[in-house]
Design a protein around this motif. Structure first.
Motif, mmCIF file in Angstrom:
data_model
loop_
_atom_site.group_PDB
_atom_site.id
_atom_site.type_symbol
_atom_site.label_atom_id
_atom_site.label_comp_id
_atom_site.label_asym_id
_atom_site.label_seq_id
_atom_site.Cartn_x
_atom_site.Cartn_y
_atom_site.Cartn_z
ATOM 1 N N ARG A 16 0.865 -1.190 0.000
ATOM 2 C CA ARG A 16 0.000 0.000 0.000
ATOM 3 C C ARG A 16 0.892 1.227 0.000
ATOM 4 O O ARG A 16 1.784 1.349 0.843
ATOM 5 N N ARG A 40 -2.170 -1.308 -3.642
ATOM 6 C CA ARG A 40 -3.035 -0.111 -3.577
ATOM 7 C C ARG A 40 -2.198 1.156 -3.602
ATOM 8 O O ARG A 40 -1.148 1.216 -2.947
ATOM 9 N N LEU A 42 -2.780 5.339 -3.032
ATOM 10 C CA LEU A 42 -3.579 6.531 -2.763
ATOM 11 C C LEU A 42 -2.762 7.728 -3.251
ATOM 12 O O LEU A 42 -1.610 7.900 -2.838
ATOM 13 N N ARG A 55 -7.009 12.103 -12.183
ATOM 14 C CA ARG A 55 -8.251 11.306 -12.347
ATOM 15 C C ARG A 55 -8.342 10.778 -13.764
ATOM 16 O O ARG A 55 -8.743 9.635 -13.994
ATOM 17 N N GLY A 59 -8.107 7.123 -13.209
ATOM 18 C CA GLY A 59 -9.486 6.916 -12.770
ATOM 19 C C GLY A 59 -10.008 5.505 -13.031
ATOM 20 O O GLY A 59 -10.825 4.978 -12.277
ATOM 21 N N ARG A 63 -6.835 -0.120 -8.632
ATOM 22 C CA ARG A 63 -5.861 -0.125 -7.522
ATOM 23 C C ARG A 63 -5.647 1.277 -6.940
ATOM 24 O O ARG A 63 -5.011 1.425 -5.906
ATOM 25 N N ILE A 65 -6.752 5.244 -5.703
ATOM 26 C CA ILE A 65 -7.716 6.254 -5.248
ATOM 27 C C ILE A 65 -7.047 7.610 -5.434
ATOM 28 O O ILE A 65 -5.913 7.818 -4.963
ATOM 29 N N HIS A 67 -7.424 11.565 -4.517
ATOM 30 C CA HIS A 67 -8.154 12.235 -3.444
ATOM 31 C C HIS A 67 -7.589 13.639 -3.244
ATOM 32 O O HIS A 67 -6.366 13.802 -3.161
ATOM 33 N N THR A 79 -10.084 9.123 4.479
ATOM 34 C CA THR A 79 -9.684 8.322 3.304
ATOM 35 C C THR A 79 -8.276 7.765 3.497
ATOM 36 O O THR A 79 -8.001 6.593 3.205
ATOM 37 N N VAL A 83 -6.867 3.553 4.028
ATOM 38 C CA VAL A 83 -5.876 2.785 3.249
ATOM 39 C C VAL A 83 -4.656 2.415 4.110
ATOM 40 O O VAL A 83 -3.992 1.416 3.860
#
Ligand SMILES: C[S@@+](CC[C@H](N)C(=O)[O-])C[C@H]1O[C@@H](n2cnc3c(N)ncnc32)[C@H](O)[C@@H]1O
Length: 296
Positions: A16, A40, A42, A55, A59, A63, A65, A67, A79, A83
């Motif tokens: 992550r 993942r 973020l 995005r 988008g 996998r 996000i 933000h 958020t 994660v």
């Protein structure tokens, strides 16, 4: 220093990751190349233009996000908490070329535009508000502290005389009246940098973000911070010295002294770009990369 930055993160395919300065998504894309389906990422940024690019770019990737967030607030954001813990957190401080190259943003003295300089245009004071509304003493402090500008006092006196100053050309013209002609471009760069740092509260946000990043990392997680000027790098260096328990031996008995090694810098000193990188990208000259691993 993309290769060194990625090596510093030592990506685990199912790990992550937090890219705290998404920008154009270059680093994020490189991280994603190394992530498996279960990894993942973020990606945050405080700039709406950057978020639109991010995005668009990521988008459709399950996998990722994307933000909107000021990295100074990662310690209190739901958020991010959703994660965390992260195997790696990346900071690539400063402004992006996209921000500098857009005259509407007011970051560049090379292009005419409104004196804005906010990374997040939905809040806070613009550079024009700082220049026109701050007191003389505060402006001198800003130019000295964030621009290391030797002629701060003379520049501020000229600015105060010229108020209101609302565009990059106006600011440039005023600065040029008092700058040493041999140092014209350097002076402009220092003044614009100092205002940008003030407008975006950059130093305070870095301090908050580093403390929070430590908490958000998994044990053995990696913090990678890329700075483009010495003021940023100094913050990171100071933070890491504290995390490494800098006073362990000398002040062991003093109350309040850091005694625990919470992070370990690897290598101990900042990584600097090689000559060939500086030759192809002169802006890289002042880049400093620091990598640290969470111990406890
Ligand atoms: C040097 S660029 C990052 C470039 C990115 N690593 C890439 O590969 O394209 C820095 C980015 O960080 C963002 N940024 C700067 N300070 C921030 C903060 N306090 N919170 C969130 N984003 C920030 C800027 O808006 C900018 O998009």
């Amino acid at each position: 220093m993309l290769a060194e930055t990625l090596a510093g993160l030592k990506i685990k395919p199912d790990g992550r990751y937090l890219d705290a300065t998404g920008g154009g998504g270059g680093h994020s894309a490189a991280i994603l190349d190394k992530l498996s389906e279960t990894g993942r990422l973020l990606v945050i940024d405080r700039d709406d233009d950057a978020l639109a690019v991010l995005r668009e770019r990521f988008g459709a990737d399950a996998r990722v996000i994307v933000h909107k967030l000021n990295f100074g607030a990662i310690g209190t954001d739901a958020t991010v908490a959703g994660v965390a813990p992260f195997d790696g957190i990346l900071f690539d401080f400063g402004v992006s070329s996209r921000q500098i190259d857009n005259p509407e943003r007011g970051f560049s003295f090379m292009q005419p535009g409104p004196l804005d300089m906010r990374m997040d245009r939905s809040q806070g004071d613009s550079a024009a508000a700082v220049v026109n509304e701050y007191g003389e003493a505060a402006l001198i402090r800003i130019l000295r502290e964030y621009g290391e500008e030797p002629r701060a006092k003379r520049i501020v006196q000229a600015l105060v005389q010229a108020r209101p100053v609302t565009t990059t050309e106006q600011l440039r013209a005023v600065v040029e009246t008092v700058a040493d002609p041999r140092e014209r471009i350097k002076t402009l760069a220092r003044v614009f940098q100092a205002l940008r740092i003030e407008v975006n509260g950059e130093m305070g946000e870095i301090d908050h973000a580093l403390d929070a990043a430590y908490e958000l990392l998994a044990s053995d997680g990696r913090l990678v911070a890329l700075s483009y000027h010495s003021l940023e790098d100094r913050r990171v260096k100071k933070f890491l010295r504290r995390m490494e328990g800098e006073n362990r031996d000398r002040y062991l008995a003093l109350p309040g002294a850091e005694t625990q090694v919470r992070m370990k810098a690897v290598p101990r000193k900042a990584v600097q770009p090689g000559q060939s990188e500086i030759d192809t990208n002169p802006r890289a000259r002042s880049a400093r990369l620091r990598i640290a691993i969470k111990q406890v």
